[in-house]
Design an enzyme around this catalytic site. Structure first.
Site: not given
Length: 412
Positions: A82-83, A90, A207
């Site tokens: 996913l990333g 992930v 963040d």
């Protein structure tokens, strides 16, 4: 400069500052306290807990009996990436036992030293302590066959707020019709509720940006990626106290969405998160980042965050409507450089946003006065319909009589 450009700049900057932070602290691993810390690679293969499915398959047997088949397998079946971030990757996976999709965050090999593991553990415990509808829950933790730590989260399918803003800025008709200003306010309130819950427990996110706000397929809102979140009254793993006994923070986060104090590497509290969320809110309303003109330089961007005055909500292409003055005031309040002049809590900001939805915002100009009078008139109709109808008929009669008198005077 487009929003995509500034996101490209801030995305690179976030990884660069986090990587530099890790490199700077790597030297501390030789210190006795950290040298003795166990890493994932230091766990013998025979000692590693394996994530094995435990539930049997259930199938019908002759005569109406039930047969249970025990076929142990890896509990989490990988379905793709996913990333990838500065410290972890992930993945999407299937929980074989329960039969549901999940997301797994796994520590990268290059981040699996003692300091990296300590920070990963801190992230797990922070997120695991936040039992809130707008925070993705953790289901499980473990160590894989390669000795890498991981944790398992609820898989959220949907769109990031960054995707939604890009659609609005592109003039997507369906998006513009759905994302009214009221709905945009409701989304920000949902994020603020998650922050209020975290701030009450002494946790700041650090963040907040459109990429870290997810809107699910059924409208659920989640504040994602608590990887650099921290307790305000605790030292982070590898953090060295200053001479005054306080932590000496480094530059960490996403520059385009930082508060001035975060960009200056100063001490942070909940008001820093509220500044960052107001930057997001401003972009969601105006469809343009307030510092998009400084996206070509990382150092220029960081300087602008600290010192450049904010020009509030200039209309941009795709907006199709002027931002209500009440919301412009809220953004102006939330983007003040001095933390003492901003919203002092997430709850205070929620209250002002709810006042806008309820039509009870403070009167600050002729526009807000007119809107307030019209809204209060509508409420009076709801509360006392007969009186409202009587007053309306009286006003109509007087108006007709006055108009008729004027005509009579003219013709005679």
């Amino acid at each position: 400069m487009s929003n995509a450009s500034i996101r490209a700049t801030q995305g690179w900057a976030r990884m660069a500052t986090r990587a530099a932070d890790l490199d700077m602290n790597a030297a501390t691993l030789a210190e006795p306290g950290l040298a003795q810390a166990s890493t994932a690679q230091g766990i013998a293969a025979s000692q590693r807990p394996r994530s094995i499915s435990v539930l049997p398959k259930v199938q019908a047997a002759p005569g109406g009996a039930v047969e249970l088949l025990h076929e142990p397998a890896q509990r989490y079946r990988p379905l793709g990436i996913l990333g990838t971030g500065g410290m972890g990757v992930v993945e999407r996976a299937e929980d074989v036992d329960i039969g549901r999709p999940v997301a797994i965050k796994r520590l990268l090999p290059e981040a699996s030293h003692a300091l990296g593991v300590a920070r990963f553990v801190s992230e797990i415990r922070i997120v695991g302590s936040l039992d809130h509808p707008h925070v993705v829950p953790i289901h499980d933790v473990g160590v894989d066959d390669d000795g890498r730590y991981f944790f398992v989260m609820k898989y959220v399918e949907g769109h990031t707020l960054a995707d939604i803003i890009d659609r609005l800025a592109a003039g997507d008709t369906a998006a513009l019709q759905f994302w009214t200003f009221e709905r945009r306010v409701e989304l920000i309130i949902a994020v603020l509720q998650a922050l209020a819950y975290a701030h009450e427990r002494g946790i700041i996110h650090r963040d907040i940006k459109p990429e870290n706000i997810m809107v699910g397929a059924h409208g659920e809102v989640r504040l994602m990626d608590w990887g650099i979140a921290r307790h305000v009254d605790e030292l982070e793993p590898g953090e060295v106290p200053s001479s005054e006994g306080e932590a000496a923070p480094g530059l960490i986060g996403t520059p385009a969405y930082m508060s001035p104090e975060q960009a200056a590497c100063a001490q942070l509290d909940a008001r820093s998160d509220l500044y960052s969320l107001t930057v997001v809110f401003h972009e969601f309303l105006s469809l343009n980042h307030y510092l998009s003109h400084r996206a070509d330089s990382l150092y220029g961007l960081i300087d602008a965050v600290q010192h450049e005055a904010v020009e509030i909500l200039h209309p941009t292409r795709g907006a199709h409507a002027l931002v209500p003055p009440e919301l412009r005031h809220i953004c102006e309040h939330g983007l003040r450089k001095d933390p003492a002049l901003r919203f002092q809590s997430a709850t205070a900001m929620i209250d002002e946003l709810r006042d806008y939805i309820d039509g009870r915002s403070a009167v600050r100009c002729s526009f807000t006065l007119t809107k307030r009078m019209l809204r209060e008139g509508g409420r009076m109709v709801d509360r006392r319909p007969r009186l409202a109808v009587g007053l309306a008929m009286t006003h109509t009669t007087l108006a007709v009589f006055g108009f008729a008198s004027l005509i009579w005077m003219v013709v005679t």
